[in-house]
Design a protein around this motif. Structure first.
Motif, PDB file in Angstrom:
ATOM      1  N   GLU A 167      -9.044 -12.228   6.295  1.00 35.01           N
ATOM      2  CA  GLU A 167      -8.690 -11.309   5.214  1.00 35.01           C
ATOM      3  C   GLU A 167      -7.201 -11.404   4.882  1.00 35.01           C
ATOM      4  O   GLU A 167      -6.801 -11.451   3.718  1.00 35.01           O
ATOM      5  N   PHE A 168      -6.376 -11.469   5.919  1.00 37.91           N
ATOM      6  CA  PHE A 168      -4.936 -11.607   5.692  1.00 37.91           C
ATOM      7  C   PHE A 168      -4.623 -12.895   4.939  1.00 37.91           C
ATOM      8  O   PHE A 168      -3.786 -12.931   4.047  1.00 37.91           O
ATOM      9  N   GLU A 179      -3.945  -5.380  -4.726  1.00 39.86           N
ATOM     10  CA  GLU A 179      -2.668  -5.602  -5.386  1.00 39.86           C
ATOM     11  C   GLU A 179      -2.744  -6.912  -6.172  1.00 39.86           C
ATOM     12  O   GLU A 179      -3.520  -7.796  -5.838  1.00 39.86           O
ATOM     13  N   LEU A 212      -7.767   2.307   4.981  1.00 34.47           N
ATOM     14  CA  LEU A 212      -7.426   0.886   4.938  1.00 34.47           C
ATOM     15  C   LEU A 212      -6.054   0.644   5.574  1.00 34.47           C
ATOM     16  O   LEU A 212      -5.870  -0.272   6.380  1.00 34.47           O
ATOM     17  N   MET A 241       0.824  -1.199   0.000  1.00 34.81           N
ATOM     18  CA  MET A 241       0.000   0.000   0.000  1.00 34.81           C
ATOM     19  C   MET A 241       0.864   1.257   0.000  1.00 34.81           C
ATOM     20  O   MET A 241       0.578   2.212  -0.720  1.00 34.81           O
ATOM     21  N   GLU A 267     -13.744  -9.141  15.020  1.00 32.74           N
ATOM     22  CA  GLU A 267     -12.856  -8.285  14.253  1.00 32.74           C
ATOM     23  C   GLU A 267     -11.520  -8.981  13.992  1.00 32.74           C
ATOM     24  O   GLU A 267     -10.995  -8.950  12.887  1.00 32.74           O
ATOM     25  N   ALA A 268     -11.012  -9.616  15.027  1.00 28.77           N
ATOM     26  CA  ALA A 268      -9.736 -10.325  14.863  1.00 28.77           C
ATOM     27  C   ALA A 268      -9.891 -11.467  13.872  1.00 28.77           C
ATOM     28  O   ALA A 268      -9.037 -11.694  13.016  1.00 28.77           O
ATOM     29  N   ALA A 284     -10.076 -10.187  10.446  1.00 32.09           N
ATOM     30  CA  ALA A 284      -8.757  -9.715  10.037  1.00 32.09           C
ATOM     31  C   ALA A 284      -7.901 -10.890   9.584  1.00 32.09           C
ATOM     32  O   ALA A 284      -7.258 -10.838   8.532  1.00 32.09           O
ATOM     33  N   ASP A 297      -7.468   4.652   0.687  1.00 33.47           N
ATOM     34  CA  ASP A 297      -6.384   3.756   1.066  1.00 33.47           C
ATOM     35  C   ASP A 297      -5.796   4.083   2.430  1.00 33.47           C
ATOM     36  O   ASP A 297      -5.286   3.197   3.110  1.00 33.47           O
ATOM     37  N   GLN A 317      -6.415   0.719   9.161  1.00 37.69           N
ATOM     38  CA  GLN A 317      -7.115  -0.465   9.677  1.00 37.69           C
ATOM     39  C   GLN A 317      -6.219  -1.693   9.658  1.00 37.69           C
ATOM     40  O   GLN A 317      -6.266  -2.520  10.558  1.00 37.69           O
ATOM     41  N   VAL A 318      -5.443  -1.814   8.614  1.00 35.60           N
ATOM     42  CA  VAL A 318      -4.530  -2.958   8.560  1.00 35.60           C
ATOM     43  C   VAL A 318      -3.577  -2.895   9.757  1.00 35.60           C
ATOM     44  O   VAL A 318      -3.294  -3.909  10.393  1.00 35.60           O
ATOM     45  N   ASN A 366      -5.438  -4.069  12.662  1.00 33.16           N
ATOM     46  CA  ASN A 366      -5.683  -5.515  12.569  1.00 33.16           C
ATOM     47  C   ASN A 366      -4.444  -6.337  12.924  1.00 33.16           C
ATOM     48  O   ASN A 366      -4.544  -7.506  13.282  1.00 33.16           O
ATOM     49  N   ARG A 392     -10.233  -6.479   0.559  1.00 42.47           N
ATOM     50  CA  ARG A 392      -9.883  -5.125   0.167  1.00 42.47           C
ATOM     51  C   ARG A 392      -8.483  -5.078  -0.413  1.00 42.47           C
ATOM     52  O   ARG A 392      -7.888  -4.044  -0.549  1.00 42.47           O
TER      53      ARG A 392
END
Ligand SMILES: Cc1cc2nc3c(=O)[nH]c(=O)nc-3n(C[C@H](O)[C@H](O)[C@H](O)COP(=O)(O)O)c2cc1C
Ligand code: SF4
Ligand code: FES
Lengths: 444, 239, 873
Positions: free
Chosen positions: C96-97, C133, A377, A361, C89-90, C93, A374, A380-381, A384, C130
């Protein structure tokens, strides 16, 4: 200068030949060891260390004496491990201590081992410190020859073997559990805690693991006596600290200060402040893993564990990296994130994938492909990652990146905007150079 | 299993596989780390035997290397702790951790070659490819980044290319623990700094001619003075 | 280690109070309250949790940070929340990762429909990505071995496969390479991952990254039906599931976890060997030899010809039951022989006679250990067997005991083995010298003075410490006695000398065993085969006595038999001097070794039930002569072999996937073999063919045996210690007969001799002129699976001559050199393999291989051979 106080760790640091046992002894070296072995029993040594109240200098700031007191009694195989992996960007204090004053460290190791009755010790030195490892190895040999190491040290009946172990290039091996795995002969992956090293560390035996500087304080505590030792320092941070100052300062270097001086004294008074005409934009008070403090919020805080924590950052290993107001933050953030991406051990998901995603990013921000969304995000990443990883390497990126983003959001957005504009201009130039060359706002 | 029953052919990876290892390296990220690890997309060679622990009787190990590894193993309660020193010793002898070098370590330590590969590929200073017997690590990490280290690296890399310097691994490196010398580099363990891009040609020329690069600017040099030390007030202990 | 008694603790999860056994993980504990905590890396079979995936994060009251439920043990009074916004949330996450680098190619993935990643993403993910890339893309799948393919795009680096390789199988060939986001699963420099248990990683992988090359793209989960059975390929008798399509095709075999048998692991032979079931070369029709060639005929013709030939030979008939014969088949075979033909000559063992009293002693329930006893033993003593080859799953079990529970291991034997690096003591003997070694150990245990020995406190379980690659302390090796014998004629020294080892190494082992707690002795049936089999078993019994196995909870013997169902066959009466239930046979017959000699003489006919003695039995030349000399041979066979080449009648035999019946695990567990697919061609069950032959020979049962369960019932009625057991009671997990009341009905066996009562073993043969003592060993891969399952063909073992470095040097032989091994004019050629840890004066060859088997050199007992570099052919 108000910071002026008696030096402890760096006392004779420029004395030629301090790294030889002769000079070290001439300067009073190994007398603390003699006291610890011949006048005190192990419990008394432990008590003195506890009373000295030295907090770990490796990053977490945990009280060393308390950690040592967790080591179970009994005659099982116990280990002392010195963390000399010093690999965090901005940290270079252990390097000087080992290179210039290796016997102080060795003396500290022996006394600490005596306190927990460990008979094996290892100094894990990062592989890049080839010179320092050579120096320490030579010093260890000399200490063996003098009878400070080996069997029945100073006729006390105490045996202690000390081995210098060289790493091979991996920041994560500074994390205590990863270091133990690496020393076990494995990949340097952190393991789950519990069990903690005090119960099941190296070779599953009770293990006391401390930073170089922490252990260097041990002979000083014994030498001065704990009452004297704690006279220097702040409320919750006793003693002096060797602070590594680097980045945009005029005199980068190691400075020993009593804990509790102000950041301004360190950055300006000792390290000469940023180059002429520049201001401190922000600084990392505890190495690259620490959330940044802006010049305004941080410079007048006192430099100790508790104040730095209260300010939302940390003292960490005591490495101050100064960023002046000429520095764009996006490339810095990218470089920093990439460090953690490269050094993540890859074991746990949020760290492995989160550092990788963050770098990608930030690359987009840098190259002008980011959108304003972005940044949300990106933030947030970071959150997280925070608190969800196996060890704190992931946090070590998420905290500084998160803090930069929070405190300098506008700069990030502007950076992205400018990069985008540059790109668009470049596209136009490629497509129609005449057009690009023409002034945009009407004829001159 | 089929251990000894299938004789070990000698299709060993003694030639550098740099060519096939380049697959997938096209996408590089900022600092020059490749986006994906080399080997990620390589299948195994089904004609090879499984890499089990080699029998010492079948492997010729240079006597000095064998002695060093055995001595290292004796220093630890668990001999496997000696894996890093053992691999480093082999790398010193062979210049890199070739398949042969790994086999020698594996036979002496009585471990599988895969175990050694998992270790060697984890650590930045161990190489399973012939990247060069010597190294110049240019620190471009956070503090050095702030004082233009990338330009120093670029200059050194360009000078090395121009001088056709061979056998040297020149690369950007993470913080070497010498930010007081920022920007700096480690030349086979000798720290030099602070550096300026203009130092690059002389640094490379010295390496090439076998001289000590930048005398007086190495950390262990007698007369070494760190940055800013010339300015009042002098450093560290005189506060 | 005493077997832990489960204690229950009460705790709260999502506001509900539940109780679960103390010490288990929160993930498992939550299941007691029907709460599912998602996991990827957690797999208790692999040992301690690693906490890598972070999928299982939960809130634990009083701890500020989220905790991994996989590594947190349930504790009394703890309060856990698994569904708060913070936890959600965890979890979102982490999902998503994980999906950042996952290709989401589910529609073309073998795992689709049975994929934990799919399920968890659906159940615990936020349902969006999200990550914009570009993902990494590569050609895939890649081969990891001929058996397993790897798709690294899909891999989530959960550690399961590499932990299996490193911490369960301990082959340490599959590892993580590189680090950070470059980490990937791989091997050393492009070598394939080939190891006895490699296929388990396919079952373990929670995504479609590791797939079986035998199954890939063959089916989707909804096309198949799964049926449970037993793998009867080896004595491990693992519980398996067959995935079957259209009731006719086995598509894959995977583990059906039974902690009392296999812990849910399979060896690759069992996992991939099923392909042989569908090999085109299978025999599927009855055949009769006609004018020199076998011709397919009708069943009627085959049965009638067989009955007629056997009737003619009558009591001059002999029968061999192969190891895979079920209890039902074996029972009917011995009945056919004894009642239909009046012949006592039926054997299921390959060698000499078994002493009836000893057979009964060995069956004593109080001397029997069961597989799970290994986990909690004080020590495991492994006698002269390479478990990895002979009973592979037991090898994993012993490794687990050592690593997880700190169980000590003592290994006795001549050949360096796979367990050596983890063993606490090794008594290295001369080949085949176990009798003397066991006697010496029994004597040493009886010595009053405990001797100085290595520290004996319980070792740390290695699970959390070190994999066993460190090699063994030199001191623990038995010093191979250069002279082969000791000059001292007294007691232990003399015995140790006769075993080719040193008294010191025996004493060291004894000291370790004496202090360890309950000892499980794992011994190989081959101990009882040779000319001194009786004396060797006596030494074993004496050792069991010295270890007080009988009176000790959790201690006992486990026999590694020569065939899958050897124990069952012995107990249903397929032994020349033992009838069903280990009762004395009315008339004692000849053991296999004597049958070979008598065929063509006093014996004229032979029934081979799933048996191929030329291949599996000692003394190949004798069996070749016997088969040629037998006037009339009936073979039940699934593939052509030396047996069918000499047979007059060939009955097509069922594969294990088609068979119905029971087998008996070496620890006494009766297990059900269930039919998974229909019979190809005209195959009929062997039990029904045997029953039909009995009818034709006038020995039919009343009422007639119409189904396999009827035969099972006949066994349960005919074997007193199985009385009352039913197939339902055996069920899907099996039943050890020793645990039932009827077990008291084992007939009394031989007395346990004291060490002093043992007959003195003979002196060790002194090899002349640089000759070597011959030992034999079996390969896991010697069998029909590597010949008929195409995917396993690459593992077909080739003979090799294992030599010590000293002998290699003396004889000028290096690994890979072609050498010749000669004995009494018989010769075997093969490549040499120098083994570091082999003691001098020993040479080891494989038995059971098609070409150049050790059995070409005779019966192998205490032989010395001449080894030379071969002249080029
Ligand atoms: C990623 C990471 C890297 C670390 N690197 C180091 C290091 O290089 N040196 C060090 O002493 N501590 C390092 N630490 C901290 C150690 O885990 C540990 O807390 C410390 O060595 C304990 O010693 P102390 O109590 O004396 O500070 C690191 C921690 C993390 C999470
Ligand atoms: S291949 Fe499968 S089992 Fe192995 S680490 Fe990847 S996801 Fe886990
Ligand atoms: S299941 Fe707990 S961290 Fe993976």
């Amino acid at each position: 200068m108000t910071a002026a106080t008696e030096l402890r760790l760096l006392k004779d640091i420029d004395e030629p030949g301090l790294d030889t046992i002769e000079v070290y002894e001439r300067r009073g070296g190994y007398s603390a060891l003699r006291t610890a072995l011949t006048e005190l029993d192990p419990d008394e040594v432990l008590e003195q260390i506890q009373a000295g109240d030295v907090r770990g200098r490796g990053g977490a700031g945990f009280a060393m004496g308390k950690k040592a007191s967790f080591i179970p009694k009994g005659d099982m195989d116990k280990y002392l491990v010195c963390n000399a992996d010093e690999s965090e960007p901005g940290a270079f204090k252990d390097r000087v201590l080992m290179q210039k004053n290796p016997h102080l460290l060795i003396e500290g190791c022996i006394i600490a081992a005596r306190a927990i009755e460990a008979n094996h010790g290892f100094i894990y030195i990062r592989g890049e410190y080839e010179l320092q490892a050579d120096v320490v190895e030579r010093a260890v040999r000399a200490a063996y020859e003098r009878g400070y190491l080996g069997a029945d040290i100073l006729d006390s009946g105490f045996d202690f073997e000390l081995v210098v172990h060289r790493g091979a290039g991996a920041y994560i091996c500074g994390e205590e559990m990863a270091l133990l795995d690496s020393l076990d002969g494995k990949r340097g992956n952190p393991r789950l805690k519990p069990p903690f090293p005090a119960n099941a560390g190296l070779y599953q035996g009770p293990t006391l693991l401390n930073n170089v500087e922490t252990l260097c304080n041990v002979p000083i505590i014994i030498e001065l006596g704990p009452e004297e030792y704690v006279k220097v320092g702040s409320e919750q941070s006793k003693g002096t600290k060797v602070v590594s100052v680097s980045g945009n300062v005029q005199r980068p270097g190691n400075y020993e200060v009593p804990l509790g001086v102000t950041c301004r004294e360190i950055i300006y008074g000792l390290a000469g402040g940023p180059p002429e005409g520049r201001e401190v934009k922000c600084f990392f008070p505890g190495g690259s893993s620490a959330p940044v403090l802006t010049g305004d919020e941080g410079l007048d805080l006192t430099y100790d564990f508790e104040t730095m924590a209260q300010a939302g950052s940390m003292l960490g290993s005591g490495s101050v990296i100064v960023v002046d107001d000429s520095q764009p933050l996006v490339p810095l953030a990218l470089r920093l994130a990439d460090f953690y991406r490269h050094e993540s051990c890859g074991k746990c998901v949020p760290c492995r994938e989160g550092t990788n995603w963050t770098v990608k990013m930030l690359e987009r921000v840098e190259s002008g492909e980011a959108t304003p969304m972005d940044f949300e995000l990106l933030a947030q990443v970071q959150s997280n990652i925070l608190g969800n990883c196996l060890c704190v390497l992931g946090d070590s990126m998420a905290m500084p990146i998160g803090s930069m983003l929070e405190k300098f959001r506008a700069e990030f957005e502007q950076h992205a905007e400018e990069a985008r504009a540059r790109n668009e201009a470049a596209v136009v130039e490629q497509a129609a150079p005449e057009l690009a060359a023409a002034p945009l706002t009407g004829p001159a | 299993m089929a251990d000894g029953s299938r004789s070990n052919g000698s299709t060993r990876r003694d030639l550098p596989l740099v060519a096939d290892r380049m697959v997938g390296l096209d996408r590089q990220i900022a600092s020059g780390h490749p986006a994906v690890a080399a080997g990620w997309d390589m299948p195994v060679d089904l004609d090879k035997d499984p890499a089990v622990i080699p029998q010492l009787a079948d492997v010729e190990v240079p006597e000095d290397l064998k002695r060093e590894i055995e001595w290292r193993m004796s220093l630890y309660p668990d001999p496997r702790s000696a894996v890093l020193p053992a691999l480093k010793a082999a790398q010193r002898v062979h210049g890199w951790l070739s398949t042969d070098a790994m086999r020698q370590v594996a036979a002496v330590m009585k471990v599988t070659p895969a175990y050694l590969s998992s270790i060697a590929s984890f650590y930045d200073m161990l190489h399973e490819d012939p990247v060069g017997r010597h190294y110049v690590y240019v620190c471009t990490s956070v503090s050095c980044h702030l004082v233009n280290a990338k330009a120093v690296y670029d200059a050194i890399a360009a000078a090395a290319k121009k001088a056709r310097l061979e056998g040297w691994d020149i690369r950007e490196f993470e913080c070497l623990g010498a930010c007081d010398m920022q920007p700096m580099a480690s030349i086979d363990g000798r720290y030099v700094g602070p550096l300026d891009p203009s130092d690059a040609p002389e640094l490379v020329a010295a390496i090439k001619e076998g001289r000590t690069p930048l005398p007086g600017r190495g950390l262990e040099d007698e007369d070494y003075m760190p940055a800013g030390a010339g300015d009042p007030p002098p450093h560290e202990e005189t506060q | 280690m005493p077997r832990p008694e489960p204690k229950y603790v009460t705790f709260e999860i999502d506001g509900r109070e539940i109780s679960a056994p103390e010490g288990i993980s929160l993930v498992d504990g939550a299941k007691y309250g029907d709460v599912e905590i998602p996991v990827f890396c957690y797999e208790p079979k692999l040992g301690q949790a690693v906490g890598a995936c972070r999928m299982c994060l939960v809130e634990v009251e009083g701890i500020p940070k989220l905790q991994t439920a996989c590594s947190t043990a349930v504790q009394d009074g703890m309060a856990v929340i698994t569904n708060s916004p913070r936890v959600r949330e965890a979890q979102n996450a982490v999902v998503e990762f994980l999906l950042i680098n996952h290709p989401l190619d589910c529609p073309v993935c073998d795992k689709g429909g049975e994929c934990p990643l799919q399920d968890i993403s659906f159940g615990w993910g936020a349902g969006r990505s999200r990550f914009i890339e570009p993902k990494r893309h590569f050609e895939k799948p890649l081969e990891l071995s001929p058996l397993v393919a790897i798709d690294r795009e899909r891999c989530i680096l959960c550690y399961r496969c590499v932990r299996f390789s490193q911490e369960v199988a301990e082959d340490y060939q599959l590892v993580f390479l590189e680090r950070a986001d470059h980490t990937y699963v791989g091997t050393h420099h492009g070598h394939p991952y080939v190891a006895p248990f490699s296929g388990n990683i396919v079952d373990l992988c929670p995504v479609g990254a590791l797939t079986s090359s035998a199954y890939r793209f063959r089916a989707r989960p909804w096309d198949i039906e799964n049926g449970g059975s037993i793998c009867t390929i080896c004595p491990s008798q693992c519980n398996v599931t067959f995935s079957v399509r259209d009731d006719s095709k086995v598509l894959r075999v995977f583990a059906r976890d039974n902690a009392k048998v296999d812990d849910g692991w399979l060896c690759d032979r069992g996992r991939f060997g099923f392909q042989a079931v569908h090999a085109p070369e299978r025999i599927t029709r009855p055949m009769v030899r006609d004018g020199g060639a076998l011709r397919e005929v009708s069943w009627e013709r085959a049965l009638e010809t067989a009955a007629e030939g056997l009737r003619r030979a009558g009591p001059a008939t002999a029968a061999l039951a192969g190891g895979e014969t079920t209890n039902e088949e074996g029972f009917l075979l011995q009945r056919l022989m004894r009642e239909g033909l009046g012949s006592p000559h039926v054997d299921s063992r390959p060698g000499g006679p078994l002493d009836p009293g000893q057979a009964r002693a060995l069956a004593r329930p109080d001397l029997a250990a069961m597989v799970p006893d290994i986990d909690h033993a004080g020590a495991v003593l492994v006698v002269d067997t390479e478990l990895q080859d002979e009973m592979p799953i037991l090898d994993l079990r012993v490794r687990k005991a050592i690593r997880r529970f700190g169980v000590k291991t003592v290994v006795i034997g001549g050949r360096p083995g796979a367990l050596d690096p983890t063993a606490d003591a090794i008594v290295r003997t001369a080949p085949g010298a176990s009798e003397a070694a066991l006697g010496a150990l029994a004597a040493a245990l009886g010595e009053v003075e405990p001797v100085e020995h290595a520290p004996s406190e319980r070792r740390m379980p290695r699970d959390v410490a070190q994999a066993p690659l460190g090699g063994l302390d030199e001191r623990q090796h038995g010093e191979p006695d250069e002279q082969g014998r000791s000059l001292d004629q007294g007691g232990l020294d003399a015995l140790a000398g006769k075993a080719g080892t040193s008294a010191e190494s025996v004493r060291n082992a004894a000291a370790l065993l004496r202090d360890a707690g309950p000892v499980v002795v794992v011994w190989a049936e081959r101990l009882s085969h040779g000319a001194r089999g009786r004396e060797a078993v006596a030494a074993l019994l004496a050792l069991a006595g010295a270890l007080e196995v009988a009176g000790t909870e959790g201690a006992g013997l486990i026999e590694v038999p020569s065939g899958t169902n050897s124990r069952g066959l012995r107990e249903v009466g397929c032994i020349p001097n033992l009838g069903p239930g280990l009762a004395d046979a009315p008339e004692a017959g000849l053991p296999a070794a004597d049958i070979a000699r008598a065929l063509g003489g006093e014996l004229s006919a032979l029934v081979l039930l799933h048996a191929d003695p030329v291949r599996t039995h000692p003394d190949r030349a004798a069996w070749r002569r016997a088969l040629a000399g037998a006037g009339f041979t009936v073979a039940f066979a699934d593939f052509e072999s030396e047996a069918t080449r000499h047979a007059n009648i060939v009955f097509p035999a069922e594969s294990y996937a088609e068979r119905e019946g029971t087998v008996t695990h070496p620890d006494g567990r009766l297990q059900r073999v269930r039919q998974a697919i229909g019979h190809p061609g005209e195959i009929r069950p062997a039990w029904s063919v045997l029953a039909e032959l009995a009818v034709r020979l006038g020995a039919g049962s009343d009422p007639p045996l119409l189904t396999s369960p009827m035969v099972s019932r006949a066994i349960f009625e005919g074997v007193p210690f199985l009385a009352g057991i039913t197939l339902e009671e055996i069920g899907g997990k099996g039943k050890r007969w020793q645990e039932r009341g009827a077990a008291a009905d084992v007939p009394a066996g031989a007395e346990m001799p004291s060490p002093g009562e043992l007959e003195s073993p003979p002196e060790l043969a002194e090899p002349a002129n640089g000759d070597l003592r011959l030992g034999t060993t079996r390969s896991l891969w010697a069998g029909r699976e590597t010949e008929h399952a195409p995917i396993l063909a690459f593992l077909a073992p080739r003979q090799r001559v294992e030599l010590s470095p000293a002998d290699g040097e003396r004889l000028g032989i290096e690994t890979g050199d072609e050498v010749e091994v000669a004995r009494d004019g018989a010769r075997v050629r093969a490549a040499a393999a120098v083994r570091d840890a082999l003691p001098p004066r020993s040479v080891y060859l494989l038995e059971g291989v098609e070409e150049s088997s050790a059995s070409e050199l005779g019966d192998g007992a205490a032989a010395t051979v001449t080894v030379t570099r071969a002249e080029p052919r």
